[in-house]
Design an enzyme around this catalytic site. Structure first.
Site, PDB file in Angstrom:
ATOM      1  N   GLU A   1      37.332  31.120  49.338  1.00  0.00           N
ATOM      2  CA  GLU A   1      38.134  31.838  48.350  1.00  0.00           C
ATOM      3  C   GLU A   1      39.618  31.770  48.711  1.00  0.00           C
ATOM      4  O   GLU A   1      40.487  31.987  47.872  1.00  0.00           O
ATOM      5  CB  GLU A   1      37.641  33.286  48.269  1.00  0.00           C
ATOM      6  CG  GLU A   1      38.481  34.245  47.462  1.00  0.00           C
ATOM      7  CD  GLU A   1      38.560  33.907  45.969  1.00  0.00           C
ATOM      8  OE1 GLU A   1      37.790  33.070  45.492  1.00  0.00           O
ATOM      9  OE2 GLU A   1      39.423  34.484  45.296  1.00  0.00           O
TER      10      GLU A   1
ATOM     11  N   HIS B   1      39.073  26.474  41.100  1.00  0.00           N
ATOM     12  CA  HIS B   1      38.378  26.016  42.304  1.00  0.00           C
ATOM     13  C   HIS B   1      38.045  24.547  42.134  1.00  0.00           C
ATOM     14  O   HIS B   1      37.311  24.187  41.216  1.00  0.00           O
ATOM     15  CB  HIS B   1      37.070  26.787  42.514  1.00  0.00           C
ATOM     16  CG  HIS B   1      37.225  28.263  42.394  1.00  0.00           C
ATOM     17  ND1 HIS B   1      38.078  28.974  43.187  1.00  0.00           N
ATOM     18  CD2 HIS B   1      36.660  29.164  41.559  1.00  0.00           C
ATOM     19  CE1 HIS B   1      38.022  30.245  42.857  1.00  0.00           C
ATOM     20  NE2 HIS B   1      37.183  30.406  41.864  1.00  0.00           N
TER      21      HIS B   1
ATOM     22  N   HIS C   1      41.039  30.422  35.768  1.00  0.00           N
ATOM     23  CA  HIS C   1      40.723  31.801  35.390  1.00  0.00           C
ATOM     24  C   HIS C   1      41.600  32.816  36.102  1.00  0.00           C
ATOM     25  O   HIS C   1      42.297  32.495  37.067  1.00  0.00           O
ATOM     26  CB  HIS C   1      39.244  32.111  35.636  1.00  0.00           C
ATOM     27  CG  HIS C   1      38.772  31.762  37.015  1.00  0.00           C
ATOM     28  ND1 HIS C   1      38.415  30.482  37.370  1.00  0.00           N
ATOM     29  CD2 HIS C   1      38.591  32.517  38.131  1.00  0.00           C
ATOM     30  CE1 HIS C   1      38.023  30.464  38.628  1.00  0.00           C
ATOM     31  NE2 HIS C   1      38.139  31.677  39.129  1.00  0.00           N
TER      32      HIS C   1
ATOM     33  N   HIS D   1      44.045  30.927  38.848  1.00  0.00           N
ATOM     34  CA  HIS D   1      43.682  29.907  39.832  1.00  0.00           C
ATOM     35  C   HIS D   1      42.487  29.110  39.337  1.00  0.00           C
ATOM     36  O   HIS D   1      41.854  29.464  38.330  1.00  0.00           O
ATOM     37  CB  HIS D   1      43.342  30.563  41.177  1.00  0.00           C
ATOM     38  CG  HIS D   1      42.101  31.407  41.132  1.00  0.00           C
ATOM     39  ND1 HIS D   1      42.078  32.683  40.635  1.00  0.00           N
ATOM     40  CD2 HIS D   1      40.814  31.146  41.499  1.00  0.00           C
ATOM     41  CE1 HIS D   1      40.853  33.185  40.708  1.00  0.00           C
ATOM     42  NE2 HIS D   1      40.062  32.272  41.222  1.00  0.00           N
TER      43      HIS D   1
ATOM     44  N   ARG E   1      43.617  39.340  40.384  1.00  0.00           N
ATOM     45  CA  ARG E   1      43.457  38.140  41.214  1.00  0.00           C
ATOM     46  C   ARG E   1      44.070  37.034  40.383  1.00  0.00           C
ATOM     47  O   ARG E   1      43.591  36.728  39.312  1.00  0.00           O
ATOM     48  CB  ARG E   1      41.972  37.920  41.500  1.00  0.00           C
ATOM     49  CG  ARG E   1      41.623  36.595  42.136  1.00  0.00           C
ATOM     50  CD  ARG E   1      42.117  36.478  43.567  1.00  0.00           C
ATOM     51  NE  ARG E   1      41.721  35.176  44.122  1.00  0.00           N
ATOM     52  CZ  ARG E   1      42.470  34.075  44.058  1.00  0.00           C
ATOM     53  NH1 ARG E   1      43.672  34.099  43.514  1.00  0.00           N
ATOM     54  NH2 ARG E   1      42.022  32.938  44.556  1.00  0.00           N
TER      55      ARG E   1
ATOM     56  N   GLU F   1      31.978  29.347  39.801  1.00  0.00           N
ATOM     57  CA  GLU F   1      31.988  30.759  40.204  1.00  0.00           C
ATOM     58  C   GLU F   1      31.037  31.562  39.323  1.00  0.00           C
ATOM     59  O   GLU F   1      31.133  31.509  38.101  1.00  0.00           O
ATOM     60  CB  GLU F   1      33.420  31.299  40.081  1.00  0.00           C
ATOM     61  CG  GLU F   1      33.553  32.804  40.305  1.00  0.00           C
ATOM     62  CD  GLU F   1      35.023  33.252  40.302  1.00  0.00           C
ATOM     63  OE1 GLU F   1      35.857  32.573  40.931  1.00  0.00           O
ATOM     64  OE2 GLU F   1      35.326  34.267  39.660  1.00  0.00           O
TER      65      GLU F   1
HETATM   66 MN    MN Z   1      37.884  32.322  41.182  1.00  0.00          MN
END
Ligand code: MN
Ligand code: MN
Length: 394
Positions: free
Chosen positions: A170, A103, A147, A101, A98, A108
């Site tokens: 998300e 937030h 992260h 990125h 993933r 999280e």
């Molecule tokens: Mn995340």
């Protein structure tokens, strides 16, 4: 106020409430600026004659799929009651990450259910930490910290993410490819002191799931060298002893007293033996988000004004309990039931019904219920917490 004016006032208030209900009836209309997110403002979703559903079949939902990797989310869109906490079930295939990125509007918290995951998180000051996670481990990334999540090894991984904001999606994260793909090359060239051609082959839009070689067994040293943060982002929840180990079940719980970086979140795994029940209780300072890891649970919700609702949660389903609302969780399956639970507070607090009753004088209880005081001599003298199949020992 005259009767006529009062009637007008009430009619006006009713039409305002109706307008609010119409707005909220369409989950797409629910915005982060909704004042009902504030605890002291009456929340239209919780103001009706009946309690709304507090269940969502997360793993059965469609989500975003790329090969064997997927992300399924529960936000206020899917589960309108869940204003305080959003959640995601994510699976990554071997060699998939993933992507990098952050937030903007949520921290999280995560629990690894299957497989292994490697995370690298970057915080203010250039502090960076890389950790490898196994089933039962949790991580916490403060709001805005960058992260990446990598599937480790040659087996897929599955983990549950929680966010301390039910409006957080998300699919609205700030991803590194999305950003770099939209900045003109001359600006990028100036930023990094590199030729514009460096960026010719870079993705033009968000990658989200990036696929490559399996990660090395030991993480490679970052470009800046290791610069560890003062607080770790990893806690081994199930590798530690349970906080509660009763006849009938166990609770592993971690809040900021054990995991100091997790200032806005508490996480727990509740394990109930066949027929056992987490007793009627409430949390004064947090909403509760539930994900059934294993088995089947009957969850009850009490919302004052005679409002009471029960939902049956299967494996992979999500439940949500608003702050201060009474609830219970009962194992109604044929085996062990395990529920992952998140609270949007860094300090865990609860009040259990048995403890509430035990903490009051029998004459008060006698008058309150219109029963002889002797009835209350039979009640438990302390907190039950988990009631086994055959009831608690007194
Ligand atoms: Mn995340
Ligand atoms: Mn609870």
């Amino acid at each position: 106020m005259s009767d006529i004016r009062r009637r007008d006032f009430i009619a006006g208030a009713a039409s305002l409430a109706a307008a609010a209900a119409v707005t909220l009836g369409s989950p797409r209309e629910v915005g982060a600026g909704d004042a009902s997110f504030m605890n002291n403002v009456p929340d239209p979703i919780l103001s009706g004659d009946d309690l709304p559903t507090f269940k969502f079949a997360l793993e059965k939902s469609e989500g975003r799929v790329s090969g064997l990797s997927f992300a399924k989310e529960a936000t206020v869109r899917q589960l309108p009651i869940s204003k305080g906490i959003a959640g995601v079930a994510m699976g990554l295939a071997p060699g998939v990450m993933r992507e990098l990125h952050w937030h903007a509007t949520a921290a999280e918290w995560a629990f690894v259910q299957d497989g292994r995951v490697r995370t690298t998180v970057t915080g203010p000051g250039g502090y960076e930490e890389t950790n490898d996670f196994e089933p039962g481990d949790v991580w916490y990334f403060p709001r805005g910290h960058a992260h990446v999540l990598e599937c480790l090894g040659d087996q897929p991984c599955h983990f549950i993410l929680m966010f301390d904001n039910g409006y957080f999606s998300e699919f609205g994260t700030f991803s590194i490819t999305d950003w770099i793909g939209h900045v003109p090359k001359p600006l990028l060239a100036k930023n990094f002191g590199l030729p514009e051609s460096t960026f010719d082959g870079f993705p033009k839009k968000e990658v989200y799931f990036a696929k490559g070689a399996l990660p090395p067994a030991k993480p490679a040293t970052p470009g800046q060298g290791w610069k560890l943060p003062p607080l770790t982002h990893k806690y081994r929840l199930l590798a530690n002893p349970p906080r509660v180990n009763n006849k009938g079940g166990r609770l592993w719980l971690v809040d900021s007293t054990l995991f100091p970086i997790s200032t806005t979140f508490t996480g727990a795994v509740l394990e109930l033996d066949r027929g056992a029940m987490r007793e009627l209780h409430w949390h004064p300072t947090a909403d509760e988000w539930q994900y059934v890891l294993q088995g089947q649970a009957s969850v009850t919700l009490f919302g004052s004004g005679g409002r009471y609702r029960a939902e049956k949660l299967e494996q992979g389903d999500v439940g949500y309990i608003p702050q201060g609302y009474g609830h219970s969780i009962e194992n109604v399956g044929s085996g062990t039931c395990r529920v992952l639970i998140g609270f949007n507070s860094g300090i865990y607090e609860e009040i259990d019904l048995s403890e509430w009753i035990a903490s009051n004088p029998p004459d008060v209880l006698a008058t309150n219920f219109g029963q002889p005081a002797a009835v209350f001599e039979k009640f438990p003298r302390k907190d039950v917490f988990i009631a086994p199949n055959d009831g608690p020992s007194k």
